[in-house]
Enzyme design. Structure first.
Site, PDB file in Angstrom:
ATOM      1  N   ARG A 242     -22.051 -15.675   8.841  1.00 61.41           N
ATOM      2  CA  ARG A 242     -23.473 -15.422   8.577  1.00 61.41           C
ATOM      3  C   ARG A 242     -24.161 -14.623   9.671  1.00 61.41           C
ATOM      4  O   ARG A 242     -25.375 -14.711   9.840  1.00 61.41           O
ATOM      5  CB  ARG A 242     -24.255 -16.736   8.342  1.00 61.41           C
ATOM      6  CG  ARG A 242     -23.612 -17.744   7.405  1.00 61.41           C
ATOM      7  CD  ARG A 242     -23.322 -17.182   6.021  1.00 61.41           C
ATOM      8  NE  ARG A 242     -23.051 -18.234   5.059  1.00 61.41           N
ATOM      9  CZ  ARG A 242     -21.861 -18.773   4.859  1.00 61.41           C
ATOM     10  NH1 ARG A 242     -20.825 -18.386   5.590  1.00 61.41           N
ATOM     11  NH2 ARG A 242     -21.684 -19.698   3.935  1.00 61.41           N
TER      12      ARG A 242
ATOM     13  N   LYS B 260      -1.230   5.021  -5.476  1.00 65.30           N
ATOM     14  CA  LYS B 260      -2.412   4.661  -6.280  1.00 65.30           C
ATOM     15  C   LYS B 260      -3.361   5.837  -6.444  1.00 65.30           C
ATOM     16  O   LYS B 260      -3.962   6.021  -7.497  1.00 65.30           O
ATOM     17  CB  LYS B 260      -3.163   3.494  -5.621  1.00 65.30           C
ATOM     18  CG  LYS B 260      -2.380   2.209  -5.512  1.00 65.30           C
ATOM     19  CD  LYS B 260      -3.249   1.071  -4.985  1.00 65.30           C
ATOM     20  CE  LYS B 260      -3.774   1.302  -3.598  1.00 65.30           C
ATOM     21  NZ  LYS B 260      -2.716   1.345  -2.568  1.00 65.30           N
TER      22      LYS B 260
ATOM     23  N   GLY C 216       0.822  -1.198   0.000  1.00 65.28           N
ATOM     24  CA  GLY C 216       0.000   0.000   0.000  1.00 65.28           C
ATOM     25  C   GLY C 216       0.858   1.251   0.000  1.00 65.28           C
ATOM     26  O   GLY C 216       2.083   1.195   0.113  1.00 65.28           O
ATOM     27  N   ASP C 217       0.202   2.391  -0.142  1.00 61.87           N
ATOM     28  CA  ASP C 217       0.896   3.694  -0.167  1.00 61.87           C
ATOM     29  C   ASP C 217       1.906   3.801  -1.298  1.00 61.87           C
ATOM     30  O   ASP C 217       2.935   4.466  -1.176  1.00 61.87           O
ATOM     31  CB  ASP C 217       1.597   3.966   1.176  1.00 61.87           C
ATOM     32  CG  ASP C 217       0.613   4.007   2.336  1.00 61.87           C
ATOM     33  OD1 ASP C 217      -0.497   4.515   2.132  1.00 61.87           O
ATOM     34  OD2 ASP C 217       0.959   3.522   3.419  1.00 61.87           O
TER      35      ASP C 217
ATOM     36  N   THR D 224      -4.273  -7.280   5.808  1.00 67.25           N
ATOM     37  CA  THR D 224      -5.633  -6.770   5.962  1.00 67.25           C
ATOM     38  C   THR D 224      -6.621  -7.923   5.940  1.00 67.25           C
ATOM     39  O   THR D 224      -6.227  -9.091   5.911  1.00 67.25           O
ATOM     40  CB  THR D 224      -5.949  -5.708   4.882  1.00 67.25           C
ATOM     41  OG1 THR D 224      -7.142  -5.018   5.221  1.00 67.25           O
ATOM     42  CG2 THR D 224      -6.082  -6.326   3.498  1.00 67.25           C
TER      43      THR D 224
ATOM     44  N   GLY E  50      -7.826   4.153   1.682  1.00 67.62           N
ATOM     45  CA  GLY E  50      -8.251   5.401   1.073  1.00 67.62           C
ATOM     46  C   GLY E  50      -7.177   6.032   0.224  1.00 67.62           C
ATOM     47  O   GLY E  50      -6.044   5.559   0.158  1.00 67.62           O
ATOM     48  N   HIS E  51      -7.554   7.102  -0.439  1.00 68.92           N
ATOM     49  CA  HIS E  51      -6.646   7.807  -1.332  1.00 68.92           C
ATOM     50  C   HIS E  51      -6.579   9.281  -0.961  1.00 68.92           C
ATOM     51  O   HIS E  51      -7.572   9.877  -0.573  1.00 68.92           O
ATOM     52  CB  HIS E  51      -7.117   7.682  -2.784  1.00 68.92           C
ATOM     53  CG  HIS E  51      -7.002   6.294  -3.340  1.00 68.92           C
ATOM     54  ND1 HIS E  51      -7.839   5.802  -4.307  1.00 68.92           N
ATOM     55  CD2 HIS E  51      -6.146   5.296  -3.048  1.00 68.92           C
ATOM     56  CE1 HIS E  51      -7.499   4.556  -4.593  1.00 68.92           C
ATOM     57  NE2 HIS E  51      -6.478   4.234  -3.838  1.00 68.92           N
ATOM     58  N   THR E  52      -5.399   9.839  -1.087  1.00 68.80           N
ATOM     59  CA  THR E  52      -5.201  11.287  -0.936  1.00 68.80           C
ATOM     60  C   THR E  52      -4.865  11.849  -2.306  1.00 68.80           C
ATOM     61  O   THR E  52      -3.927  11.385  -2.961  1.00 68.80           O
ATOM     62  CB  THR E  52      -4.059  11.596   0.052  1.00 68.80           C
ATOM     63  OG1 THR E  52      -4.385  11.053   1.331  1.00 68.80           O
ATOM     64  CG2 THR E  52      -3.852  13.098   0.175  1.00 68.80           C
TER      65      THR E  52
ATOM     66  N   GLN F 230      -5.416  -0.797  -0.087  1.00 69.04           N
ATOM     67  CA  GLN F 230      -4.222  -1.450   0.438  1.00 69.04           C
ATOM     68  C   GLN F 230      -3.282  -1.878  -0.710  1.00 69.04           C
ATOM     69  O   GLN F 230      -3.179  -1.168  -1.694  1.00 69.04           O
ATOM     70  CB  GLN F 230      -4.598  -2.646   1.329  1.00 69.04           C
ATOM     71  CG  GLN F 230      -5.178  -2.269   2.675  1.00 69.04           C
ATOM     72  CD  GLN F 230      -6.700  -2.221   2.669  1.00 69.04           C
ATOM     73  OE1 GLN F 230      -7.371  -2.872   1.892  1.00 69.04           O
ATOM     74  NE2 GLN F 230      -7.243  -1.443   3.580  1.00 69.04           N
TER      75      GLN F 230
ATOM     76  N   THR G 134      -6.120  -1.501  12.717  1.00 66.36           N
ATOM     77  CA  THR G 134      -6.411  -0.075  12.846  1.00 66.36           C
ATOM     78  C   THR G 134      -7.528   0.172  13.851  1.00 66.36           C
ATOM     79  O   THR G 134      -7.913   1.315  14.074  1.00 66.36           O
ATOM     80  CB  THR G 134      -6.832   0.511  11.485  1.00 66.36           C
ATOM     81  OG1 THR G 134      -7.957  -0.218  10.990  1.00 66.36           O
ATOM     82  CG2 THR G 134      -5.686   0.452  10.486  1.00 66.36           C
TER      83      THR G 134
ATOM     84  N   ASN H 130     -10.275   1.674   6.537  1.00 69.02           N
ATOM     85  CA  ASN H 130      -8.880   1.451   6.914  1.00 69.02           C
ATOM     86  C   ASN H 130      -7.962   1.720   5.724  1.00 69.02           C
ATOM     87  O   ASN H 130      -6.770   1.437   5.775  1.00 69.02           O
ATOM     88  CB  ASN H 130      -8.670   0.022   7.414  1.00 69.02           C
ATOM     89  CG  ASN H 130      -9.058  -1.022   6.373  1.00 69.02           C
ATOM     90  OD1 ASN H 130      -9.862  -0.760   5.485  1.00 69.02           O
ATOM     91  ND2 ASN H 130      -8.505  -2.214   6.494  1.00 69.02           N
TER      92      ASN H 130
END
Length: 242
Positions: free
Chosen positions: A141, A15, A11-12, A238, A41-43, A223, A127, A39
């Site tokens: 279930r 992307k 990750g990081d 994850t 995301g994108h900046t 991720q 996290t 947990n």
């Protein structure tokens, strides 16, 4: 055309920037998240403004359609807050959320911390956002999907009672107190779900329709490949298939 942007490491890898650059192209009309929760995301930086997104696909900043697929785990508080923050900054995100996506409930967050401590040397550096427990609930279930807040409310209440007993068994908190707290939180979650009601629809059908018409869609993976639940680094990583 479906273009999938995934990280091949942990990750990081950048992307978010790549997804945003693609979203600016006329050939892409939408972007989709298929897995993970807040947990990830994108900046991205758009027209000099920085945006940090954890659930909403970053393509919406470029004015494109965003999809949240059924493989995601949604914290409705975080999702609604993100939408409202974007609206406050002059962006009205075009979103479609699959009703089969699972919802992170308050007991998932409680269990996340309890399990992480109990796992000791085998802890996954969680996290603490309830992501592993919500996916565990899905596969045993006992998960709650977004659709359940508009249909089987009795099931939601039954699971609230069941998880109050479970959490009480592995913690020092009283079962009655947990049930009261969870019930109060569920009411708030109902309100959040109501806010999202007009954004809910069959994501698979909508994306298939776009692809049949030859439109471009970006798959925004969360991720990175080495954090996949089936990666060689298990049990580290994850809780979803990245």
């Amino acid at each position: 055309m479906l273009t999938i942007v995934t990280g091949m490491q942990f990750g990081d890898e950048g992307k978010g920037r790549l997804v945003h650059n693609l979203a600016l192209e006329d050939s892409y009309v939408a972007g989709a998240r298929a897995q993970g929760a807040n947990n990830a995301g994108h900046t991205v930086v758009h027209e000099g403004e920085k945006y940090k997104l954890h659930l909403v696909p970053s393509c919406v900043i470029a004015g494109k359609q965003g999809f949240l697929g059924r493989g995601m785990a949604l914290d409705l508080d975080v999702l609604v807050d993100e939408i409202e923050e974007l609206q406050g900054r002059g962006i009205s995100p075009q979103l479609l959320i699959d009703p089969r996506a699972h919802v992170i409930m308050p007991w998932h967050k409680d269990l996340d911390g309890i399990n992480e401590q109990a796992n000791g040397d085998y802890a996954a550096a969680s996290t603490k956002r309830g992501v592993a427990p919500v996916y565990a609930s899905k596969y045993e279930r006992t998960g709650i999907r977004l659709a359940d807040f508009f249909g089987d409310r009795e099931r939601v209440q039954d699971l609230c009672s069941m998880y109050a007993k479970r959490v009480s068994f592995v913690s020092s908190e009283d079962e009655g107190s947990l049930f009261h707290r969870y019930s109060s939180d569920i009411q708030k979650t109902h309100e959040r779900a109501g806010f999202l009601h007009n954004l809910i629809g069959d994501v698979s059908f909508a994306i298939d329709d776009l692809l049949e018409r030859g439109e471009g869609v970006i798959g925004e993976c969360a991720q990175g490949e080495m954090l996949d639940i089936d990666s060689p680094y298990y049990p580290r990583g994850t809780s979803s298939s990245t």
